[in-house]
Structures are given as C-alpha cells and as structure tokens.
Design an enzyme around this catalytic site. Structure first.
Site, mmCIF file in Angstrom:
data_model
loop_
_atom_site.group_PDB
_atom_site.id
_atom_site.type_symbol
_atom_site.label_atom_id
_atom_site.label_comp_id
_atom_site.label_asym_id
_atom_site.label_seq_id
_atom_site.Cartn_x
_atom_site.Cartn_y
_atom_site.Cartn_z
ATOM 1 N N LYS A 120 -9.166 7.210 -10.719
ATOM 2 C CA LYS A 120 -8.304 7.108 -11.543
ATOM 3 C C LYS A 120 -7.996 8.561 -12.458
ATOM 4 O O LYS A 120 -7.054 9.119 -12.584
ATOM 5 C CB LYS A 120 -7.855 6.097 -12.103
ATOM 6 C CG LYS A 120 -7.546 4.764 -11.070
ATOM 7 C CD LYS A 120 -6.396 5.085 -10.284
ATOM 8 C CE LYS A 120 -6.122 3.837 -9.399
ATOM 9 N NZ LYS A 120 -5.016 4.059 -8.494
ATOM 10 N N TYR B 47 -14.087 3.417 -9.520
ATOM 11 C CA TYR B 47 -12.801 3.148 -9.574
ATOM 12 C C TYR B 47 -12.306 4.303 -10.904
ATOM 13 O O TYR B 47 -11.438 4.893 -10.749
ATOM 14 C CB TYR B 47 -12.363 1.776 -9.929
ATOM 15 C CG TYR B 47 -10.974 1.580 -10.353
ATOM 16 C CD1 TYR B 47 -9.983 1.717 -9.323
ATOM 17 C CD2 TYR B 47 -10.460 1.167 -11.606
ATOM 18 C CE1 TYR B 47 -8.810 1.478 -9.414
ATOM 19 C CE2 TYR B 47 -9.011 1.005 -11.679
ATOM 20 C CZ TYR B 47 -8.219 0.915 -10.715
ATOM 21 O OH TYR B 47 -7.010 0.815 -10.768
HETATM 22 N N1 LIG Z 1 -3.713 -5.045 -10.909
HETATM 23 C C1 LIG Z 1 -4.109 -4.158 -11.991
HETATM 24 O O1 LIG Z 1 -4.706 -4.784 -13.154
HETATM 25 C C2 LIG Z 1 -4.055 -2.815 -12.007
HETATM 26 C C3 LIG Z 1 -4.116 -2.229 -13.108
HETATM 27 C C4 LIG Z 1 -4.165 -0.588 -13.160
HETATM 28 C C5 LIG Z 1 -3.653 0.035 -12.366
HETATM 29 N N2 LIG Z 1 -3.533 -0.803 -10.688
HETATM 30 C C6 LIG Z 1 -3.261 0.067 -9.644
HETATM 31 O O2 LIG Z 1 -1.952 -0.541 -9.110
HETATM 32 C C7 LIG Z 1 -2.031 -0.112 -7.798
HETATM 33 C C8 LIG Z 1 -1.546 -1.373 -6.885
HETATM 34 O O3 LIG Z 1 -2.464 -2.525 -7.101
HETATM 35 P P1 LIG Z 1 -2.276 -3.950 -7.016
HETATM 36 O O4 LIG Z 1 -2.893 -4.642 -8.494
HETATM 37 O O5 LIG Z 1 -0.905 -4.168 -6.852
HETATM 38 O O6 LIG Z 1 -3.223 -4.298 -5.862
HETATM 39 P P2 LIG Z 1 -2.997 -5.298 -4.675
HETATM 40 O O7 LIG Z 1 -2.108 -6.441 -4.733
HETATM 41 O O8 LIG Z 1 -4.412 -5.451 -4.113
HETATM 42 O O9 LIG Z 1 -2.228 -4.250 -3.558
HETATM 43 C C9 LIG Z 1 -2.923 -2.887 -3.099
HETATM 44 C C10 LIG Z 1 -2.021 -2.492 -2.134
HETATM 45 O O10 LIG Z 1 -2.524 -1.370 -1.519
HETATM 46 C C11 LIG Z 1 -2.490 -1.430 -0.243
HETATM 47 N N3 LIG Z 1 -3.487 -0.495 0.387
HETATM 48 C C12 LIG Z 1 -5.001 -0.600 0.349
HETATM 49 N N4 LIG Z 1 -5.358 0.429 0.884
HETATM 50 C C13 LIG Z 1 -4.444 1.177 1.728
HETATM 51 C C14 LIG Z 1 -4.393 2.127 2.648
HETATM 52 N N5 LIG Z 1 -5.656 2.863 2.924
HETATM 53 N N6 LIG Z 1 -3.293 2.430 2.984
HETATM 54 C C15 LIG Z 1 -2.167 1.960 2.657
HETATM 55 N N7 LIG Z 1 -1.977 1.027 1.799
HETATM 56 C C16 LIG Z 1 -3.246 0.483 1.426
HETATM 57 C C17 LIG Z 1 -2.859 -2.651 0.216
HETATM 58 O O11 LIG Z 1 -2.669 -3.005 1.533
HETATM 59 P P3 LIG Z 1 -3.160 -4.493 2.042
HETATM 60 O O12 LIG Z 1 -2.256 -5.471 1.991
HETATM 61 O O13 LIG Z 1 -2.882 -4.051 3.798
HETATM 62 O O14 LIG Z 1 -4.554 -4.146 1.906
HETATM 63 C C18 LIG Z 1 -1.914 -3.468 -0.762
HETATM 64 O O15 LIG Z 1 -0.506 -3.298 -0.313
HETATM 65 C C19 LIG Z 1 -3.336 0.388 -7.184
HETATM 66 O O16 LIG Z 1 -3.357 1.766 -7.139
HETATM 67 C C20 LIG Z 1 -4.108 0.052 -8.520
HETATM 68 O O17 LIG Z 1 -5.427 0.756 -8.751
HETATM 69 C C21 LIG Z 1 -3.664 -2.161 -10.852
#
Ligand SMILES: NC(=O)c1ccc[n+]([C@@H]2O[C@H](COP(=O)([O-])OP(=O)(O)OC[C@H]3O[C@@H](n4cnc5c(N)ncnc54)[C@H](OP(=O)(O)O)[C@@H]3O)[C@@H](O)[C@H]2O)c1
Length: 255
Positions: free
Chosen positions: A171, A167
């Site tokens: 990033k 991961y």
């Molecule tokens: N949460 C944190 O603490 C955090 C911190 C830093 C960065 N981020 C980043 O923020 C972003 C969003 O994360 P989140 O926390 O909101 O996670 P999340 O709730 O797990 O949402 C992830 C989203 O990505 C979608 N996804 C995964 N694989 C995909 C694919 N092949 N094609 C299209 N969509 C896909 C998922 O769809 P499905 O529902 O179909 O699985 C879901 O809609 C990510 O890039 C993550 O790395 C998160």
C-alpha cells in the site's frame, strides 16, 4: 444529460460493492469489475434490482488479457470512462501473519501482483478511455497501513500494530504510484488520489473492524466525485488517532 461511467475493480463484494452502490446513487452507470463471472453478475443484478444502472465486466487485475478485454468492451459500449476505482486488493494470499524476517517471497509477490501491479495494469489499460472523458477521476484504494508516518509515528494506533512486510509495503507502493500518476497528469483535468477506508468489516478483515462497508466506501466516493478545484495526489480518508475514541473523522493523511 449523459450518465457518467464508473469502473470499480473488485466490486462484487465489500467496499467495492458499496462504492458501486453509492456511485450509482449519484447517477453514474457503474461497471462491476469482478474476476468471477457468477459473483460479478450477481452483484450487478442486485444493484439493478434496486434501480441502479449496473453491468458486470469480467476483470482479473492480475491478467493482462482480461484487463485488455475489459478496456475493449468499455470502449465499444461507452467510448470513454469517467471514473476508475482501483479497489481490488488482498492482505495476504497465503493468509499468514508473519514478521518481515519470515515473509515468504512467494506470498509477497502474489500480494504485489494484485495490490501494486494490478493498479498499474488496470490504470494503463484504462487511461486512453479516461482521457476521452471531460474530467476523469482515478481512485486507488490504499490504506493507512501504507502510510510510513502512521506506521512509524505515535499519532496513530497503527504504530503499535505488529510489523509486517507485504501488505503495508504494497500500500506504500500504491501511495507512491498515486503521487506519480498525479504528477504525470497534473496538466490535464484528471485527478488521481488514494483512499483510506479505515478499519472496515469485510471478508478481508474476517468481519472485524469499526466501520461498515458502506462507511469504508465513503472516501472512494468522495474522491471519485471531486469538483474541478479538488486536490490531486493525496491520501484521503478515515483518520485513526490515539486521541479519544480513536475516530478522527475524515481528512488528508500523511504519506
Ligand atoms: N477492510 C478494511 O479494513 C480495509 C482497510 C484499508 C484498505 N482496504 C482496502 O480496500 C479494498 C477492498 O477491500 P475489502 O475490505 O472490501 O475486501 P474484500 O471484501 O475481501 O474484497 C476484495 C475484493 O477484491 C477482489 N479481488 C481480489 N483479487 C482480485 C483480482 N486478482 N482481480 C480482481 N478482483 C480481485 C475480490 O474478489 P473475489 O470475491 O473474487 O475474491 C473482492 O471483490 C482493498 O484494496 C483493501 O486493501 C480495506
């Protein structure tokens, strides 16, 4: 006035859904990119019920055909795209916390397919549409986990987190892609930046985190709505610090 059109990938839940909601509140028509039709339609319906202009677009960031179809559909329906938020992402497809020395290449490839190649695939497919807008914005949702400064230094608690290969390195690649697309597009009015949501309560973190999904969306919304004199080629968002309660507010992070 014609509404701006924004496409958010992985917008059916979490930070992506909240980003869509907040961009809709800014008056944009939001396209809910989701790989699963039922989940995507449901999210778009929920936003429409609260008065937003929201439509589902089937989009799996790992699938060339799906991404090409999405671009064609947007071209047919709107003729251009004002905002692209590359938000879809995953921590580990196999969900295994492993040391770099024990990382399975299969898992690493699967993470890169979504987090890294997905960003290139979607950006390249949407760029002709973004170039048709007067001043488009591209936001790559990255993470402080991809900051080499944070991972190796002492100013962020990130430096104390366990070592991990897939991961953080994915990033870090997103950060470099952001810098390189910004470089390519520096003479046109398209800005390309990376967003750091901070440690956010979503399915991705198993509900753990210090920020709500709505707060996690704020850096993406800020970068998606930058004025013409705003920056391009930076990592902006929540700053995690070893000082005080750890909340350093918002700002530009070191790569
Ligand atoms: N949460 C944190 O603490 C955090 C911190 C830093 C960065 N981020 C980043 O923020 C972003 C969003 O994360 P989140 O926390 O909101 O996670 P999340 O709730 O797990 O949402 C992830 C989203 O990505 C979608 N996804 C995964 N694989 C995909 C694919 N092949 N094609 C299209 N969509 C896909 C998922 O769809 P499905 O529902 O179909 O699985 C879901 O809609 C990510 O890039 C993550 O790395 C998160």
């Amino acid at each position: 006035m014609v509404n701006k059109i924004a496409l958010i990938t992985g917008a059916n839940k979490g930070i992506g859904f909240e980003t869509a909601k907040q961009l809709a509140a800014e008056g944009m028509t939001v396209l809910i990119g989701a790989r699963d039709a039922e989940r995507g339609e449901q999210a778009a319906r929920e936003l429409r019920e609260s008065g937003a202009g929201a439509h589902f677009v089937q989009l799996d960031v790992t699938d060339d055909a799906s991404v090409a179809r999405a671009a064609k559909q947007i071209e047919k329906d709107y003729g251009h795209l004002d905002v692209l938020v590359n938000n879809a992402g995953t921590a580990s497809v196999a969900r295994k916390r492993t040391q770099p020395s024990e990382t399975a290449l299969e898992d690493m490839k699967a993470v890169y397919e979504i987090n890294v190649f997905g960003v290139v695939r979607v950006t390249n497919a949407m760029l002709p549409l973004l170039q048709m807008a007067p001043a488009a914005r591209i936001v790559n949702v990255s993470s402080e986990a991809g900051s080499i400064t944070s991972q190796t230094g002492t100013t962020s608690p990130m430096g104390g987190n366990p070592a991990s290969a897939q991961y953080p390195s994915s990033k870090a690649a997103v950060n470099m892609l952001t810098a390189q697309y910004a470089k390519q597009l520096r003479d046109v009015p398209i800005k390309v930046n990376a967003a750091n949501p901070g440690f956010t309560q979503t399915d991705f973190t198993g509900g753990r985190g210090v920020r709500t999904a709505a707060q996690g969306a704020e850096p993406s919304v800020y970068l998606a709505t930058l004025p013409d004199d705003g920056p391009s080629g930076v990592l902006y968002g929540h700053i995690w610090t070893t000082e005080g309660d750890g909340d350093g507010g918002y700002g530009v992070l070191s790569w």
